[in-house]
Design an enzyme around this catalytic site. Structure first.
Site, PDB file in Angstrom:
ATOM      1  N   GLY A  22       2.357   4.759   2.099  1.00  0.00           N
ATOM      2  CA  GLY A  22       2.622   5.296   3.431  1.00  0.00           C
ATOM      3  C   GLY A  22       3.919   4.799   4.023  1.00  0.00           C
ATOM      4  N   GLY A  47       0.842  -1.203   0.000  1.00  0.00           N
ATOM      5  CA  GLY A  47       0.000   0.000   0.000  1.00  0.00           C
ATOM      6  C   GLY A  47       0.871   1.245   0.000  1.00  0.00           C
ATOM      7  N   GLU A  85      -1.817  -2.465  -6.637  1.00  0.00           N
ATOM      8  CA  GLU A  85      -2.751  -1.462  -7.160  1.00  0.00           C
ATOM      9  C   GLU A  85      -2.040  -0.127  -7.334  1.00  0.00           C
ATOM     10  OE1 GLU A  85      -5.809  -1.640  -4.125  1.00  0.00           O
ATOM     11  OE2 GLU A  85      -5.287   0.374  -3.473  1.00  0.00           O
ATOM     12  N   GLY A 101      -8.233  -1.687  -1.871  1.00  0.00           N
ATOM     13  CA  GLY A 101      -7.892  -2.978  -2.475  1.00  0.00           C
ATOM     14  C   GLY A 101      -7.471  -4.024  -1.462  1.00  0.00           C
TER      15      GLY A 101
HETATM   16  N1  COA Z   1      -8.303   3.449  17.418  1.00  0.00           N
HETATM   17  C1  COA Z   1      -8.352   4.802  17.346  1.00  0.00           C
HETATM   18  N2  COA Z   1      -7.529   5.511  16.553  1.00  0.00           N
HETATM   19  C2  COA Z   1      -6.647   4.825  15.817  1.00  0.00           C
HETATM   20  C3  COA Z   1      -6.542   3.434  15.857  1.00  0.00           C
HETATM   21  C4  COA Z   1      -7.429   2.742  16.717  1.00  0.00           C
HETATM   22  N3  COA Z   1      -7.390   1.414  16.789  1.00  0.00           N
HETATM   23  N4  COA Z   1      -5.566   3.029  15.013  1.00  0.00           N
HETATM   24  C5  COA Z   1      -5.065   4.153  14.466  1.00  0.00           C
HETATM   25  N5  COA Z   1      -5.716   5.215  14.953  1.00  0.00           N
HETATM   26  C6  COA Z   1      -5.471   6.617  14.618  1.00  0.00           C
HETATM   27  C7  COA Z   1      -4.005   6.975  14.672  1.00  0.00           C
HETATM   28  O1  COA Z   1      -3.612   7.364  15.971  1.00  0.00           O
HETATM   29  C8  COA Z   1      -3.944   8.111  13.705  1.00  0.00           C
HETATM   30  O2  COA Z   1      -4.480   9.269  14.311  1.00  0.00           O
HETATM   31  P1  COA Z   1      -3.762  10.681  14.181  1.00  0.00           P
HETATM   32  O3  COA Z   1      -3.835  10.971  12.705  1.00  0.00           O
HETATM   33  O4  COA Z   1      -4.601  11.554  15.025  1.00  0.00           O
HETATM   34  O5  COA Z   1      -2.379  10.460  14.657  1.00  0.00           O
HETATM   35  C9  COA Z   1      -4.920   7.703  12.614  1.00  0.00           C
HETATM   36  O6  COA Z   1      -5.825   6.793  13.242  1.00  0.00           O
HETATM   37  C10 COA Z   1      -4.272   6.998  11.434  1.00  0.00           C
HETATM   38  O7  COA Z   1      -3.482   5.945  11.914  1.00  0.00           O
HETATM   39  P2  COA Z   1      -2.171   5.506  11.148  1.00  0.00           P
HETATM   40  O8  COA Z   1      -1.636   4.299  11.824  1.00  0.00           O
HETATM   41  O9  COA Z   1      -1.244   6.662  10.964  1.00  0.00           O
HETATM   42  O10 COA Z   1      -2.805   5.152   9.741  1.00  0.00           O
HETATM   43  P3  COA Z   1      -2.141   4.924   8.347  1.00  0.00           P
HETATM   44  O11 COA Z   1      -1.978   6.212   7.655  1.00  0.00           O
HETATM   45  O12 COA Z   1      -0.968   4.022   8.469  1.00  0.00           O
HETATM   46  O13 COA Z   1      -3.344   4.154   7.639  1.00  0.00           O
HETATM   47  C11 COA Z   1      -5.163   2.628   7.552  1.00  0.00           C
HETATM   48  C12 COA Z   1      -3.845   2.969   8.219  1.00  0.00           C
HETATM   49  C13 COA Z   1      -5.625   1.317   8.100  1.00  0.00           C
HETATM   50  C14 COA Z   1      -6.194   3.702   7.808  1.00  0.00           C
HETATM   51  C15 COA Z   1      -4.917   2.517   6.003  1.00  0.00           C
HETATM   52  O14 COA Z   1      -3.913   1.579   5.764  1.00  0.00           O
HETATM   53  C16 COA Z   1      -6.176   2.098   5.261  1.00  0.00           C
HETATM   54  O15 COA Z   1      -7.014   2.909   4.978  1.00  0.00           O
HETATM   55  N6  COA Z   1      -6.296   0.788   4.941  1.00  0.00           N
HETATM   56  C17 COA Z   1      -7.450   0.272   4.236  1.00  0.00           C
HETATM   57  C18 COA Z   1      -7.267   0.321   2.733  1.00  0.00           C
HETATM   58  C19 COA Z   1      -6.150  -0.551   2.243  1.00  0.00           C
HETATM   59  O16 COA Z   1      -5.608  -1.387   2.948  1.00  0.00           O
HETATM   60  N7  COA Z   1      -5.797  -0.394   0.992  1.00  0.00           N
HETATM   61  C20 COA Z   1      -4.842  -1.285   0.410  1.00  0.00           C
HETATM   62  C21 COA Z   1      -3.969  -0.885  -0.621  1.00  0.00           C
HETATM   63  S1  COA Z   1      -3.416   0.810  -0.731  1.00  0.00           S
END
Ligand code: COA
Length: 435
Positions: free
Chosen positions: A216, A214, A237, A335
């Site tokens: 990030g 993905g 993707e 995805g």
């Molecule tokens: N409960 C509450 N808040 C949470 C949390 C939980 N269990 N887990 C993370 N957070 C918060 C973090 O503290 C952070 O908050 P902040 O912005 O205030 O610091 C925010 O949520 C984002 O967390 P982070 O770990 O930085 O997210 P990320 O940017 O690494 O994205 C997903 C993680 C899961 C959101 C992202 O990978 C996603 O959307 N996945 C689904 C889609 C996917 O997998 N696509 C696949 C191919 S690209």
């Protein structure tokens, strides 16, 4: 008519092009770095003559002005992937969210479930035959353009010409030429925790594997630990700058991509200008629509496909929540399930879910006994193979529910393990370790 005459005839001002959009229309817009920024700016400028224009797209990294409260009667955004620009509007009820696997978005348009009135897209300039490439966003953009009644294209000199997916001048309704930088996202900073996760994930990647990563800091952390691997491939993707570094270092060769040997396969790209210059007119990069890249019948045939995706929470049953925080829509499935399933189908494939063990400065555990109210399951426990945190790897395949609970507690942050063990017993999942 020669395509050049056709091109000239269809070339109009921004104002004229966007005047083709009518109140009540559904406009599907190219997304991520492919967002046609000039077209959206002009659409917003014409707001006063418009009511109820539905704007559909996935990832927005632009300004999303149409999500502002003052735009409510003019535009209604329907998000297929909630991000920073749309999250507030969606969660305040001023915009909508439609859950859908990324691979299935084209069917919404092709099967008229969501008929497309207007497609707003961004393209590279035409080649000598009159074909324009979709550049960095082919995904659902190409299918949307092919289904739309009206296609309005921003032809941007700075859009790289990528190989694999084109549209001919004859299939465009209005063309607007621009010359402006396409949207970029900077390289992420990688934390210590992410480095540890990256190291664990990399230990699951054999030589000659084909990767889906993905976006990030986590994917970049994984890439950092792949430097000593051999002949990796990319069927994904999207990819970003980190993958290009590994290509330049000779680690990514795509030699053992049995479906498309020698090619990077992706449906969209997001990164810095360096990435966009790398993919420009580069025959080793194959850009295809998402119903090809993410289709389990396609990606599942790629040997040794390793998918790496992230999530927000995992419960002790192994269910994965990646897109909601309580009742709030945070992102979308994207995805994730497409690739988890494709990796499961792939000979030698592995589906990896990787995340830090805690969030909010270690205040909360991302491994929980059960999800809180409102949380939606993104990836089911039946689909999950590996869950990875900075504390290690839990391989859930073939494990009983009690064994899963133990494996997951073992990779939780130590300060939450005792509580999780107690809660596991309370919900009937007495971990194999507990007396
Ligand atoms: N409960 C509450 N808040 C949470 C949390 C939980 N269990 N887990 C993370 N957070 C918060 C973090 O503290 C952070 O908050 P902040 O912005 O205030 O610091 C925010 O949520 C984002 O967390 P982070 O770990 O930085 O997210 P990320 O940017 O690494 O994205 C997903 C993680 C899961 C959101 C992202 O990978 C996603 O959307 N996945 C689904 C889609 C996917 O997998 N696509 C696949 C191919 S690209």
């Amino acid at each position: 008519m020669s395509w050049k005459r056709d091109y000239e005839r269809k070339g109009v001002s921004l104002e004229e092009a966007l005047s083709a959009v009518r109140s009540g229309n559904r406009a599907v817009v190219g997304h991520a770095a492919g967002e046609p920024v000039s077209l959206l700016e002009e659409l917003v400028r014409q707001k006063d003559r418009l009511t109820d224009v539905e704007i559909i797209h996935m990832i927005a990294i632009g300004r999303t002005e149409y999500c502002d409260p003052a735009m409510e009667q003019h535009f209604r955004h329907n998000s297929l992937f909630v991000g920073p620009g749309s999250r507030k509007a969606v969660n305040e009820g001023r915009a909508d969210f439609t859950p859908v696997f990324f691979s299935e978005i084209p069917r919404l348009f092709k099967e008229n479930i969501l008929p497309v009135d207007v497609a707003l897209i961004q393209l590279s300039p035409p080649d000598k035959h009159g074909y324009m490439s979709y550049g960095v966003s082919v995904d659902y953009t190409k299918p949307a353009a092919e289904c739309a009644n009206i296609v309005i294209a921003e032809v941007n000199r700075q859009m790289p010409r990528t190989h694999g997916s084109y549209i001919h001048v004859s299939d465009i309704s209005y063309l607007v030429e621009t010359d402006r930088p396409i949207l970029e996202i900077p390289r992420p900073k990688i934390s210590e925790v992410e480095e540890k996760i990256g190291e664990h994930v990399a230990s699951l990647v054999p030589d000659r594997a084909n990767l889906q990563l993905g976006i990030g800091s986590l994917p970049d952390a994984v890439l950092k630990f792949l430097a000593d691997k051999k002949d990796l491939g990319i069927h994904t993707e999207m990819f970003s700058d980190g993958v290009v570094d590994l290509f330049r270092a000779g680690v990514v060769t795509n030699k053992y991509n049995n479906l498309n040997p020698g090619k990077f396969v992706a449906c969209f790209l997001m990164g810095t200008r360096d990435l966009y210059d790398f993919v420009d007119d580069n025959p080793v990069v194959l850009m295809r629509p998402v119903d090809y890249t993410n289709n389990i019948m396609v990606a599942g045939r790629v040997n040794n496909l390793i998918s790496v995706n992230s999530c927000l929470q995992v419960d002790l049953f192994g269910q994965v929540c990646s897109d909601t925080i309580g009742y709030k829509q945070f992102s979308a499935v994207g995805g994730q399930v497409d690739f988890v399933r494709a990796a499961s189908a792939s000979p030698g494939g592995k589906a990896i879910i990787a995340m830090p063990s805690t969030a909010k400065k270690e205040a909360i555990s991302k491994i929980v006994a059960t999800f809180g109210e409102g949380a939606c399951v993104t990836t089911s426990r039946n689909d999950v193979h590996y869950v990875v945190t900075e504390y290690g790897i839990a391989d859930l395949r073939g494990k009983t529910s009690r064994e899963r609970a133990k494996a997951l507690i073992d990779i939780a942050h130590p300060k939450f393990r005792e509580t999780l063990e107690r809660q596991a017993i309370e919900i009937g999942l007495r971990p194999a370790c507990a007396g």
